[in-house]
Scaffold this active site. Structure first.
Site, mmCIF file in Angstrom:
data_model
loop_
_atom_site.group_PDB
_atom_site.id
_atom_site.type_symbol
_atom_site.label_atom_id
_atom_site.label_comp_id
_atom_site.label_asym_id
_atom_site.label_seq_id
_atom_site.Cartn_x
_atom_site.Cartn_y
_atom_site.Cartn_z
ATOM 1 N N HIS A 1 0.954 -1.715 -0.056
ATOM 2 C CA HIS A 1 -0.039 -0.261 0.373
ATOM 3 C C HIS A 1 1.085 0.950 0.137
ATOM 4 O O HIS A 1 0.427 2.294 -0.450
ATOM 5 C CB HIS A 1 -0.761 0.440 1.270
ATOM 6 C CG HIS A 1 -2.290 -1.015 0.999
ATOM 7 N ND1 HIS A 1 -1.679 -1.768 2.172
ATOM 8 C CD2 HIS A 1 -2.797 -0.950 0.273
ATOM 9 C CE1 HIS A 1 -3.133 -2.789 2.029
ATOM 10 N NE2 HIS A 1 -4.029 -2.394 1.366
ATOM 11 N N GLY B 1 -2.499 -2.599 -7.535
ATOM 12 C CA GLY B 1 -0.828 -3.359 -7.247
ATOM 13 C C GLY B 1 -0.983 -4.288 -8.529
ATOM 14 O O GLY B 1 -2.721 -5.485 -8.264
#
Ligand code: PAF
Length: 281
Positions: free
Chosen positions: A37, A147
């Site tokens: 993150h 991601g």
């Protein structure tokens, strides 16, 4: 850093910044931040004037019997990290604010969302596309960052953005890994020390597959078989699928003739994990 929980307030913030010609980037998350993150937030920070990070454990993307209730949460730590990384706004609506009682409007990609994880988690990607579309509508980001660990999610969101004509640039960041190669995931929190050690085999098996491709192996069946054999060396790993697919269509390939995504999902003890790697002949 502002913390916004109401959709109307988020929309006024966006309107105010649009009027001033500012570029907005969004990092959509379900919180419980890990290094992956942080890298998404850092990348997004470079690409915008105003950075919005959403934190919302989206009930729609959890199936019955899945871990919605126990999904790890630590809002205070997430807010501290977001602030440290230069976030302007954390958008953290409640489930009732986001999906008011009687809510019945969904966004569903009907082809590639049925493959890979879609076959084992029915409704999961409908939950993902609905929440992401709604976040896009509220925040109207110029850029959104995701991601690569969630390769199927990335393919579906890119398709949704194209097909619903969102004027949003999707940026994808490489998978961030723990020291032993295990892909960072909030769900790694569930693993015991022993399971965490064995979970490193997921990436090791993909690396071995990559070495096979480098050594000239092109047969997808042989490569998948090698990955399965590698995973079978741990009694706590139960593979769900191992597939070699086209990265955009997620159609299975039988031979590695072009850039191919090798994706797998496995239960490590009680925890379901995913990982993937790209290979090229
Ligand atoms: O990748 C995630 O954390 C979630 O699927 C997302 C994109 C934030 C939607 O809830």
């Amino acid at each position: 850093m502002r913390i916004i929980t109401a959709i109307k307030e988020m929309q006024s913030y966006v309107k105010h910044n649009y009027r001033r010609g500012r570029k907005i980037a969004l990092v959509p998350t379900m919180g419980y931040f890990h290094d992956g993150h942080v890298m998404l937030i850092r990348e997004a920070r470079k690409l915008c004037d105003r950075l919005v990070v959403s934190i919302f454990v989206n009930p729609l993307q959890f199936g019955r019997g899945e871990d919605f209730a126990t999904y790890p949460r630590d809002m205070k730590r997430d807010l501290d990290l977001a602030k440290e990384e230069g976030t302007n706004v954390v958008f953290a609506p409640t489930a009732d604010e986001f999906y008011p009682p009687g809510y019945s409007t969904f966004v569903d990609e009907e082809k590639i969302s049925k493959k890979l994880c879609g076959g084992f988690r029915p409704g999961h990607f409908k939950g993902v596309t609905t929440v992401v579309a709604k976040l896009f509508n509220i925040i109207r980001p110029h850029t959104a960052v995701f991601g690569q660990k969630d390769a199927q999610q990335v393919a579906i969101i890119k398709k949704m953005v194209r097909e619903l004509s969102y004027p949003i640039h999707i940026i994808v960041i490489q998978t961030i890994r723990e020291k032993n190669g295990l892909a960072c995931s909030s769900r790694n929190e569930y693993l015991t020390v022993h399971e965490r050690k064995d979970a490193a085999l997921l990436y090791a098996s993909l690396q071995k597959a990559q070495d096979m491709v480098k050594a000239g192996v092109r047969d997808a069946g042989k490569i998948a078989e090698s990955i399965r054999a590698h995973l079978a060396s741990s009694p706590v790993i139960k593979p769900e699928y191992v597939e070699l697919v086209n990265p955009n269509t997620l159609e299975r390939v039988s031979q590695i003739g072009e850039r191919t995504l090798i994706a797998l999902a496995a239960h490590v003890g009680m925890t379901r994990l995913i990982d993937n790697i790209f290979v090229e002949p």
